[in-house]
Write a protein that holds these residues in place. Structure first.
Motif, PDB file in Angstrom:
ATOM      1  N   UNK A  61       0.841  -1.191   0.000  1.00 39.55           N
ATOM      2  CA  UNK A  61       0.000   0.000   0.000  1.00 39.55           C
ATOM      3  C   UNK A  61       0.871   1.234   0.000  1.00 39.55           C
ATOM      4  N   UNK A  62       0.259   2.365  -0.299  1.00 45.07           N
ATOM      5  CA  UNK A  62       0.999   3.620  -0.264  1.00 45.07           C
ATOM      6  C   UNK A  62       1.421   3.944   1.157  1.00 45.07           C
ATOM      7  N   UNK A  70       5.698  -4.469   2.620  1.00 45.19           N
ATOM      8  CA  UNK A  70       6.801  -4.115   1.727  1.00 45.19           C
ATOM      9  C   UNK A  70       6.434  -2.938   0.845  1.00 45.19           C
ATOM     10  N   UNK A  71       7.484  -2.221   0.431  1.00 43.49           N
ATOM     11  CA  UNK A  71       7.361  -1.193  -0.610  1.00 43.49           C
ATOM     12  C   UNK A  71       8.136  -1.623  -1.846  1.00 43.49           C
ATOM     13  N   UNK A  97      -3.786  -5.761  -0.724  1.00 39.27           N
ATOM     14  CA  UNK A  97      -3.649  -4.322  -0.932  1.00 39.27           C
ATOM     15  C   UNK A  97      -4.371  -3.568   0.180  1.00 39.27           C
ATOM     16  N   UNK A  98      -3.615  -2.779   0.948  1.00 40.29           N
ATOM     17  CA  UNK A  98      -4.167  -1.997   2.054  1.00 40.29           C
ATOM     18  C   UNK A  98      -4.364  -0.558   1.574  1.00 40.29           C
ATOM     19  N   UNK A  99      -5.604  -0.076   1.607  1.00 45.56           N
ATOM     20  CA  UNK A  99      -5.872   1.302   1.181  1.00 45.56           C
ATOM     21  C   UNK A  99      -7.234   1.738   1.680  1.00 45.56           C
ATOM     22  N   UNK A 100      -7.300   3.019   2.087  1.00 42.69           N
ATOM     23  CA  UNK A 100      -8.566   3.629   2.489  1.00 42.69           C
ATOM     24  C   UNK A 100      -9.323   2.800   3.536  1.00 42.69           C
ATOM     25  N   UNK A 115       5.680  -4.040 -10.197  1.00 45.86           N
ATOM     26  CA  UNK A 115       4.284  -4.433  -9.993  1.00 45.86           C
ATOM     27  C   UNK A 115       3.559  -3.476  -9.051  1.00 45.86           C
ATOM     28  N   UNK A 116       4.257  -3.008  -8.032  1.00 43.09           N
ATOM     29  CA  UNK A 116       3.601  -2.135  -7.060  1.00 43.09           C
ATOM     30  C   UNK A 116       3.151  -0.817  -7.679  1.00 43.09           C
ATOM     31  N   UNK A 117       3.910  -0.325  -8.647  1.00 40.69           N
ATOM     32  CA  UNK A 117       3.460   0.891  -9.345  1.00 40.69           C
ATOM     33  C   UNK A 117       2.113   0.635 -10.008  1.00 40.69           C
TER      34      UNK A 117
END
Length: 561
Positions: free
Chosen positions: A52-53, A349-350, A365-368, A393-395
């Motif tokens: 996630x971001x 991870x990033x 995917x962790x978001x919002x 891939x993360x991009x």
């Protein structure tokens, strides 16, 4: 998001069944804790890669699980660490606004519930697995942070102040219990949790709390008692052998007021216990003096090598930190080798390299305030990305909207045409532009579909007819739809981007921009010098006309859902 697979709507029928006799986290409910207003997360029973971001809540998710299982945050009991910023700020702001308008509202609370798969070891923890809607029963633990009713009047007086913006946690209590309802004062013995933060090494001795915990878990209770007794005996012997003469001399000195005399002895208190005096070594070098990369690897390997009877959850924060590319590759091999059905692993991870190597099917995917599970990934695609670990891939997963182009020169030119059309770069609109770099269209679209991304692929027609191009689209089936498009250059304007640009721009203008005379075949020169031509176009103050398929692509990704 369209086509996205949410982690909390899935039975996850494609993952292995939970294993009897092994303590597995089956469900995590988080309500009102920091990023998470109301999360219902079903982890994979063996391996979860959380991405996630920044500030998306990856570490918060692991922190919440640790809070419910251990009753602690930062190594301290929850009641000693209560913080108004633990509470979801949106829920708090809404509650304060409603109170100010005269509405009767409930006091914000925090609830973290961790449900485990049924096993004999956890029978004493079985009870209602949802405090607010107790319909099912399973073993589990919960941390409930709520207002202490003894301080209700003080709380109401505080909140009556129109300037109040934070909850007064002095009046709250952290209630830690099993699902059965019994209060907990320490982590249930059957629950094993190791948290390894590869980003930092905490403590002056070089052995942070987490590593000390891991080393302790390698010894049985009887072994720990035996080592402790032996260490106490060593201290007693040292006192008897080396302090006796000194104590004799002290005894001949002046008496104290109560006729007592001063003597020296070894400290037998818990702060001098054996585990506070043992320092691990790595290749005969004290752990504190080893490199940070070596320290991180040691902690991770120790956590994942525990005997089956101590198996539990292992949480690793950003294993890529402090490691070179080669050593990271070795570590990921070890993680993959050591992981088994006897242990549940969570990795944040990033790094796309980490994600690709460990498997995109393990991605969460962790978001919002939500967690999405990519459970429908085909085995071919999983293996494809494992063999292409360098692809970012993360991009792709984290971008708002996506454009896939043939190569670096196409990427440069798309950015320039986009800037000419909208006055800023694509990334300023959340549009990420990728170069193919060996990635197949089908793999890209499959991942984009699972991520629910609006995207477009801009491709050369390579001399194909309109019918052949349509057949290529048909072959991709439901991977293409109104949100995911595959666009080709016009058949009658050339096989690649360079002749496409030459076809829609004035020949004299293009020659001046590129510095080519009339003797040069412009299309041939551009095709043979793709990068140089692209750089000249990008650096020129002259604006060119974009090919029609570029225009369509820009309009597609610029549009909102």
């Amino acid at each position: 998001m369209a086509d996205a697979k949410l982690g909390d709507d899935a039975s996850q029928t494609d993952v292995p069944p939970y294993h009897l006799g092994i303590v597995v986290i089956k469900r995590v409910r988080i309500r009102g804790y920091r990023k998470f207003r109301d999360l219902d997360f079903l982890p994979h029973p063996t391996f979860n890669v959380l991405v996630g971001n920044n500030q998306s809540g990856k570490s918060t998710l692991l922190e919440a699980v640790g809070l419910a299982i251990t009753g602690r945050v930062n190594g301290r009991p929850a009641n000693e660490e209560l913080n108004p910023h633990w509470f979801n700020k949106e829920l708090v702001a809404t509650a304060i606004a409603d109170r100010a308008s005269g509405k009767t509202v409930a006091v914000p609370e925090i609830l973290v519930e961790v449900t485990f798969d049924n096993s004999d070891e956890l029978s004493s923890l079985i009870g209602a697995d949802d405090l607010y809607a107790p319909t099912g029963h399973a073993p589990g633990v919960r941390m409930h942070v709520h207002l202490n009713e003894e301080y209700r009047s003080e709380f109401e007086a505080y909140m009556a102040d129109p300037g109040a913006r934070l909850l007064p946690t002095d009046y709250f209590v952290a209630d830690w219990r099993s699902f059965q309802g019994g209060p907990l004062t320490q982590r249930p013995r059957a629950l094993s949790l190791a948290v390894i933060d590869a980003r930092t090494v905490r403590s002056s001795a070089g052995v942070d709390y987490h590593l000390r915990q891991l080393i302790g878990e390698h010894l049985t209770s009887s072994e720990q008692v035996a080592v402790s007794a032996a260490f106490r005996q060593v201290k007693e012997n040292m006192g008897a052998e080396h302090l006796t003469a000194l104590n004799t001399r002290l005894a001949s000195g002046d008496e104290l007021l109560d006729r007592g005399r001063v003597s020296l002895a070894m400290d037998q208190s818990s702060r001098t216990s054996w585990d506070n005096n043992v320092i691990p070594h790595v290749d005969d070098i004290p752990f504190a003096l080893a490199g940070q990369g070596q320290q991180a690897v040691t902690k991770i390997v120790l956590a994942m090598r525990r005997q089956a009877e101590a198996a539990g959850a292992v949480m690793v924060e950003e294993p890529e930190n402090h490691l070179s590319h080669a050593n990271l590759n070795v570590l990921l091999d070890r993680i993959d080798t050591l992981s088994s059905d006897d242990q549940q692993v969570f990795v944040t991870t990033h790094s796309s390299f980490v994600l690709n190597r460990l498997g995109v099917d393990r991605l969460r995917l962790v978001s919002d305030g939500s967690v999405e599970a990519f459970t429908d990934m085909t085995e071919d695609t999983i293996n494809y990305f494992r063999k292409l670990p360098g692809f970012d891939t993360l991009r792709l997963v984290l971008a708002d909207r996506l454009v896939l182009v043939e190569g670096p020169s196409d990427e440069l030119l798309f950015e320039r045409f986009y800037c000419d059309r909208y006055g800023h770069r694509p990334i300023d609109d959340g549009v990420d532009v990728f170069s193919m770099r060996g990635l197949s269209q089908r793999r890209f679209l499959e991942l984009a579909k699972l991520a629910g991304k609006r995207c477009v692929i801009i491709s050369d027609n390579d001399g194909r007819t309109e019918d052949e191009l349509e057949a290529l689209r048909d072959d991709l089936g439901d991977l293409l739809n109104a949100n995911r498009k595959l666009l080709f250059g016009a058949v009658d304007h050339g096989h690649t981007l360079e002749p496409q640009i030459a076809s829609v721009n004035d020949d004299a203008t293009l020659r001046t921009l590129l510095g080519r005379t009339n003797r040069a075949d412009l299309r041939t020169w551009m095709s043979n010098n793709k990068t140089e031509a692209a750089i000249k176009i990008v650096d020129s103050p002259t604006q060119l006309t974009a090919p029609s398929y570029f225009v369509e692509a820009m309009e597609h990704v610029h549009a909102r859902w």
